[in-house]
Motif scaffolding. Structure first.
Motif, PDB file in Angstrom:
ATOM      1  N   THR A 199      -8.873  -1.933 -10.189  1.00 11.89           N
ATOM      2  CA  THR A 199      -9.290  -2.795  -9.311  1.00 11.89           C
ATOM      3  C   THR A 199     -10.135  -2.460  -8.068  1.00 11.89           C
ATOM      4  O   THR A 199     -10.493  -1.227  -8.047  1.00 11.89           O
ATOM      5  N   ILE A 200     -10.845  -3.445  -7.655  1.00  9.45           N
ATOM      6  CA  ILE A 200     -11.869  -2.948  -6.862  1.00  9.45           C
ATOM      7  C   ILE A 200     -12.148  -4.193  -6.029  1.00  9.45           C
ATOM      8  O   ILE A 200     -11.951  -5.445  -6.441  1.00  9.45           O
ATOM      9  N   ASP A 201     -12.695  -3.868  -4.634  1.00 12.13           N
ATOM     10  CA  ASP A 201     -13.034  -5.050  -3.878  1.00 12.13           C
ATOM     11  C   ASP A 201     -14.330  -5.979  -4.472  1.00 12.13           C
ATOM     12  O   ASP A 201     -15.420  -5.419  -5.056  1.00 12.13           O
ATOM     13  N   LEU A 202     -14.329  -7.059  -4.141  1.00  9.58           N
ATOM     14  CA  LEU A 202     -15.231  -8.035  -4.618  1.00  9.58           C
ATOM     15  C   LEU A 202     -16.725  -7.646  -4.379  1.00  9.58           C
ATOM     16  O   LEU A 202     -17.629  -7.639  -5.166  1.00  9.58           O
ATOM     17  N   LYS A 203     -16.895  -7.436  -3.026  1.00 10.89           N
ATOM     18  CA  LYS A 203     -18.475  -7.122  -2.711  1.00 10.89           C
ATOM     19  C   LYS A 203     -19.256  -6.009  -3.437  1.00 10.89           C
ATOM     20  O   LYS A 203     -20.004  -6.027  -3.849  1.00 10.89           O
ATOM     21  N   PRO A 204     -18.494  -4.840  -3.397  1.00 14.60           N
ATOM     22  CA  PRO A 204     -19.181  -3.718  -4.183  1.00 14.60           C
ATOM     23  C   PRO A 204     -19.123  -4.054  -5.732  1.00 14.60           C
ATOM     24  O   PRO A 204     -20.207  -3.631  -6.514  1.00 14.60           O
TER      25      PRO A 204
END
Length: 121
Positions: A12-17
């Motif tokens: 799981t990761i933030d969209l921008k990075p």
């Protein structure tokens, strides 16, 4: 064909990075998204007539909204597909992929997974 044990599935990761990292590795999102899903493709040209291969990394929002840019994305196992002009891309297990292409695809996704892992939630 599903690429197994790449290290990218279930991150799981933030969209921008995620957008930034995938772009650095030549995985392109372009218009392949909706409010809940994203798709990144890496194009591999072939010497075969009218054949192009694609590595596809997909994910879906577990929080937030892709359109607003505030989504947290959960990644799925990547796929290796074969594009047949003009019909489209086939990802089925019955497709025949050269072993060197499978190995190259796994290496490309592993490198992507290493960079993504630094930002995982």
């Amino acid at each position: 064909m599903k690429l197994e044990n790449t290290g990218i599935e279930d991150i799981t990761i933030d969209l921008k990075p995620l957008d930034h990292i995938t772009g650095n590795h030549a995985f392109i999102r372009a218009g392949q998204w909706d409010y809940e899903r994203v798709t990144y493709d890496y194009k591999i040209n072939s010497n075969e007539k009218n054949i192009t291969y694609y590595i596809r990394v997909q994910g879906y929002a577990i929080e937030g909204d892709v359109d607003r840019g505030n989504a947290i994305i959960k990644l799925m196992p990547p796929l290796l597909g074969k594009h047949y002009y003009p019909h489209g891309v086939e990802y089925g297990e019955e497709e025949n992929f050269p072993e060197s292409l499978i190995e190259r695809s796994q290496n490309l996704v592993a490198k992507l997974a290493e960079d993504i892992a630094e930002y995982q939630k």
